[in-house]
Write a protein that holds these residues in place. Structure first.
Motif, mmCIF file in Angstrom:
data_model
loop_
_atom_site.group_PDB
_atom_site.id
_atom_site.type_symbol
_atom_site.label_atom_id
_atom_site.label_comp_id
_atom_site.label_asym_id
_atom_site.label_seq_id
_atom_site.Cartn_x
_atom_site.Cartn_y
_atom_site.Cartn_z
ATOM 1 N N ASN A 6 0.839 -1.189 0.000
ATOM 2 C CA ASN A 6 0.000 0.000 0.000
ATOM 3 C C ASN A 6 0.884 1.252 0.000
ATOM 4 O O ASN A 6 1.814 1.364 0.801
ATOM 5 N N LYS A 8 0.917 5.685 -0.291
ATOM 6 C CA LYS A 8 0.129 6.902 -0.088
ATOM 7 C C LYS A 8 0.528 7.912 -1.159
ATOM 8 O O LYS A 8 1.707 8.213 -1.343
ATOM 9 N N VAL A 10 0.085 11.812 -2.260
ATOM 10 C CA VAL A 10 -0.296 13.124 -1.746
ATOM 11 C C VAL A 10 -0.312 14.102 -2.913
ATOM 12 O O VAL A 10 0.691 14.261 -3.595
ATOM 13 N N THR A 25 -5.221 13.259 -0.281
ATOM 14 C CA THR A 25 -4.428 12.047 -0.429
ATOM 15 C C THR A 25 -5.331 10.885 -0.794
ATOM 16 O O THR A 25 -6.550 10.934 -0.612
ATOM 17 N N TYR A 27 -4.819 6.230 -1.249
ATOM 18 C CA TYR A 27 -3.956 5.062 -1.108
ATOM 19 C C TYR A 27 -4.242 4.081 -2.229
ATOM 20 O O TYR A 27 -5.399 3.917 -2.646
ATOM 21 N N GLU A 48 -7.424 15.017 5.017
ATOM 22 C CA GLU A 48 -7.722 14.565 6.384
ATOM 23 C C GLU A 48 -7.856 15.740 7.349
ATOM 24 O O GLU A 48 -8.700 15.715 8.249
#
Length: 193
Positions: A6, A8, A10, A25, A27, A48
């Motif tokens: 996995n 991330k 951004v 963001t 994933y 977030e």
């Protein structure tokens, strides 16, 4: 690498002043990105900070003078945009040793700066000063790098060129390229010691 790990992603809004603002963001994995334009490669950008800020303080409408700002968050905040992947590929970056293992042959030459900026050769402050008790900076640099590189050179012969010196027999004109041993038919030295 692990194509199923996995990762991330951004996304930021670029600012020429360097204070880039995060948009959001998401994933995914490299394997899914490599699928190209599929439903799996459609992502919602989630900020977030905005989502958490509005969850704590609530969302609604704020009147700041003549400006009316709507704050989204909590159950009302959905996303800050979307990303759709049209194409993705993995580019392998090879190391120096990968090239050597693959059969790359190296042919090395050395260039020495004889310009006046290095100082008078008979001065201890000059880079060209010859001291019988210790090598000068040029000699040390050539030995340090050359002893490593020569092991990868196919024939261990090195052309040694110079620039920025007045050459014999007249010593009038500065040469910007000459063979240090003075022999244009065989300007090589064998190995570095």
């Amino acid at each position: 690498g692990d194509y199923d790990r996995n990762i991330k992603i951004v996304c930021k809004e670029h600012s020429s002043r360097g204070n880039h603002k995060e948009i959001g963001t998401f994933y995914t994995t490299v394997r899914i990105l490599m699928m190209g334009p599929t439903l799996e490669n459609h992502y919602w950008l989630v900020n977030e900070y905005r989502r958490n800020k509005c969850s704590i303080f609530g969302c609604g409408r704020k009147n700041g003078g003549n400006n009316i700002t709507y704050y989204k968050g909590g159950s009302m905040y959905k996303n800050s945009g979307e990303v759709r992947v049209n194409k993705a590929y993995v580019r392998q970056v090879f190391s120096f040793l990968d090239y050597i293992k693959g059969g790359t042959e190296i042919s090395t030459f050395i260039a020495i700066d004889f310009t006046a900026s290095n100082g008078e050769p008979d001065s201890p402050k000059s880079l060209h000063f010859i001291n019988t008790s210790s090598p000068n900076q040029y000699t040390r640099a050539i030995q340090t790098v050359g002893e490593i590189i020569q092991e990868y050179d196919t024939d261990k012969f090195f052309a040694v060129l110079g620039f920025g010196a007045k050459m014999p027999p007249e010593y009038n004109d500065v040469s910007h390229e000459f063979f240090v041993n003075g022999d244009p038919t065989n300007p090589f030295c064998y190995r570095i010691e």
